[in-house]
Design a protein around this motif. Structure first.
Motif, PDB file in Angstrom:
ATOM      1  N   TYR A 127      31.035  -8.360 -30.340  1.00  0.00           N
ATOM      2  CA  TYR A 127      31.966  -9.520 -31.731  1.00  0.00           C
ATOM      3  C   TYR A 127      32.707  -7.964 -32.091  1.00  0.00           C
ATOM      4  O   TYR A 127      34.035  -9.269 -32.292  1.00  0.00           O
ATOM      5  CB  TYR A 127      30.053  -8.745 -32.432  1.00  0.00           C
ATOM      6  N   VAL A 171      32.530  -4.561 -37.630  1.00  0.00           N
ATOM      7  CA  VAL A 171      30.894  -5.373 -37.790  1.00  0.00           C
ATOM      8  C   VAL A 171      30.133  -4.136 -37.801  1.00  0.00           C
ATOM      9  O   VAL A 171      30.631  -2.828 -37.964  1.00  0.00           O
ATOM     10  CB  VAL A 171      30.924  -5.295 -36.215  1.00  0.00           C
ATOM     11  N   TYR A 191      35.758 -10.840 -32.816  1.00  0.00           N
ATOM     12  CA  TYR A 191      35.761 -11.201 -34.117  1.00  0.00           C
ATOM     13  C   TYR A 191      37.314  -9.412 -34.654  1.00  0.00           C
ATOM     14  O   TYR A 191      37.348 -10.087 -35.495  1.00  0.00           O
ATOM     15  CB  TYR A 191      34.850 -10.882 -34.891  1.00  0.00           C
ATOM     16  N   ALA A 199      30.643 -10.015 -38.515  1.00  0.00           N
ATOM     17  CA  ALA A 199      30.245 -10.183 -37.545  1.00  0.00           C
ATOM     18  C   ALA A 199      28.543  -8.903 -38.230  1.00  0.00           C
ATOM     19  O   ALA A 199      29.470  -7.347 -38.792  1.00  0.00           O
ATOM     20  CB  ALA A 199      30.060 -10.485 -35.951  1.00  0.00           C
ATOM     21  N   GLU A 210      31.435 -18.746 -37.472  1.00  0.00           N
ATOM     22  CA  GLU A 210      32.071 -18.252 -36.443  1.00  0.00           C
ATOM     23  C   GLU A 210      33.958 -18.117 -37.138  1.00  0.00           C
ATOM     24  O   GLU A 210      34.831 -18.078 -36.793  1.00  0.00           O
ATOM     25  CB  GLU A 210      32.267 -19.341 -35.575  1.00  0.00           C
TER      26      GLU A 210
END
Length: 431
Positions: free
Chosen positions: A353, A279, A357, A305, A211
């Motif tokens: 995600y 991602v 993110y 991620a 995280e």
């Protein structure tokens, strides 16, 4: 935080050196297993029962890990050729062919030592049908018993009570008796609880590392760097003190980089300015892993991620091994691995995600021989673009077969995709 240089070319922090020591120590223990009377169990990464194995003092061997490490050592082409010469199709999962070829070439592990034969093949089936065929092949090679833990597929994205009960019943009736027979030890639930408690402690620090990528700039790469971070917790070290030490050290290093507003550590040292946040879906290519990663960090692209780093458990969505509910907790772990999720749940996860993110885009690496990941990926790409408004990129390679990694083609696709992201940004700024 400065990184140490090891071997003259790869930048390594203290946690990376510790992980290398852990892995080398494990393979040393495997090499001495027969001499010391230790028993060995072959099993897989998704849904593995490492804490349960360790509670019996059994040593785990994970064939996927051997295959990917063979690829990184440039051995996989030879092993795959050996398997194909023995009649295995070109379309078969290259992990399988690499493992079979390695076995036929002497079963030499990544540290150059011979791996012991298994005393038990333990298949925790979690979403990948190939695993069952793989163990059928291994059963033909080894004279040892086989135990199977069947894990129901999460078709609707939920863990049901009857699924959990079904797995616990198998553990009690099928798996634990086989482990007792293989080890010569009676099941000790209190020992299992101790291992699960250590797992939960390591998992807390592991999630904090994942995280940290929500921070801008991200102090980690959660795909390429992430495959190193997941190693201990996905494989032989979950439930061990070494895993707790590793993740505590890793978290400290990552948080120091975050405070200093530094990016990830790459094989060439600290990454330059963060230009793109991505991602990633799908496994990486292992035969040209460093070259593949370099295509991203040379452009300032960091993966914040990834789905691949969830094949061994969705810890960042809240799961922790629970010593108060030992067998139920193992069942929930097996049910929740990424490979055991249906496509709608996978799309939901990737969408979260992208949003959580603050990703600029997402990239799918479609792996030729891995149907567990590649089936449905184009549909996933379209759905994610529609839901998020974030553009997706699509590249193709393979797990451990160098014949299916075209560096020029992949590099061209990545550069073209990042140029498209630049154009989208420019258009947005002018609007």
């Amino acid at each position: 935080m400065s990184a140490e240089r090891s071997g003259g070319d790869i930048s390594k922090e203290r946690s990376m050196l510790l992980q290398k020591e852990l892995i080398a120590g494990h393979y040393d223990a495997l090499a001495r297993a027969r001499q010391e009377g230790k028993k060995v169990v072959y099993t897989f990464v998704p849904g593995n029962l490492t804490e349960l194995l360790r509670s019996f003092d059994l040593l785990p061997v994970l064939p996927e890990i051997n295959a990917l490490q063979s690829a990184m050592r440039r051995k996989s082409a030879e092993y795959i050729a050996e398997a194909e010469k023995a009649g295995h199709s070109e379309d078969v999962c290259t992990y399988v062919k690499c493992d079979i070829g390695m076995l036929r070439k002497g079963n030499i592990g990544p540290t150059g030592q011979t791996l012991p034969k298994p005393d038990l093949l333990l298949l925790s089936y979690t979403g990948c049908f190939t695993f069952m065929k793989w163990f059928e092949l291994l059963r033909q090679e080894y004279d040892c018993p086989v135990a199977m833990l069947h894990v129901p597929y999460q078709a609707d994205g939920r863990i049901h009570d009857h699924h959990r009960g079904y797995i616990v019943d198998q553990l009690r009736r099928e798996v634990i008796p086989q482990l007792e027979k293989a080890s010569g030890r009676a099941f000790d639930e209190e020992r299992l609880r101790e291992h699960l408690a250590r797992s939960a402690a390591a998992e807390e620090d592991f999630v904090a590392v994942l995280e940290s990528a929500k921070h801008v700039p991200s102090p980690i790469d959660a795909y390429f760097g992430g495959v190193y971070y997941v190693g201990p917790i996905f494989s032989a070290f979950r439930g061990m003190n070494g895993a707790i030490e590793y993740y505590r050290m890793l978290r400290s290093e990552v948080e120091a980089r975050m405070r200093a507003k530094q990016g990830p550590i790459t094989p060439d040292g600290p990454m330059g300015p963060e230009r793109y946040r991505l991602v990633a879906e799908g496994p990486p290519n292992w035969t040209s892993f460093r070259e593949f990663w370099k295509m991203f960090y040379d452009e300032g692209a960091v993966v914040v991620a990834s789905s691949y780093t969830k094949v061994g458990g969705l810890y960042d969505r809240g799961f922790r091994h629970d010593p108060a509910r030992p067998l139920e907790s193992l069942a929930e772990y097996c049910l929740g691995c990424y490979t055991n999720l249906g496509l709608p749940t996978r799309v939901d996860l990737l969408e979260r995600y992208i949003r959580e993110y603050r990703a600029d885009g997402f990239v799918i690496n479609s792996v030729k021989s891995c149907n567990s990941f590649s089936v449905g990926q184009l549909a996933m790409l379209r759905q994610l673009e529609e839901r998020t408004g974030v553009p997706g990129g699509f590249i193709e390679s393979d797990l451990v077969d160098p014949r299916y990694f075209s560096a020029a083609n992949i590099k061209n696709r990545i550069e073209s995709y990042l140029q498209m992201l630049d154009q989208k940004r420019a258009a947005g700024a002018q609007a």
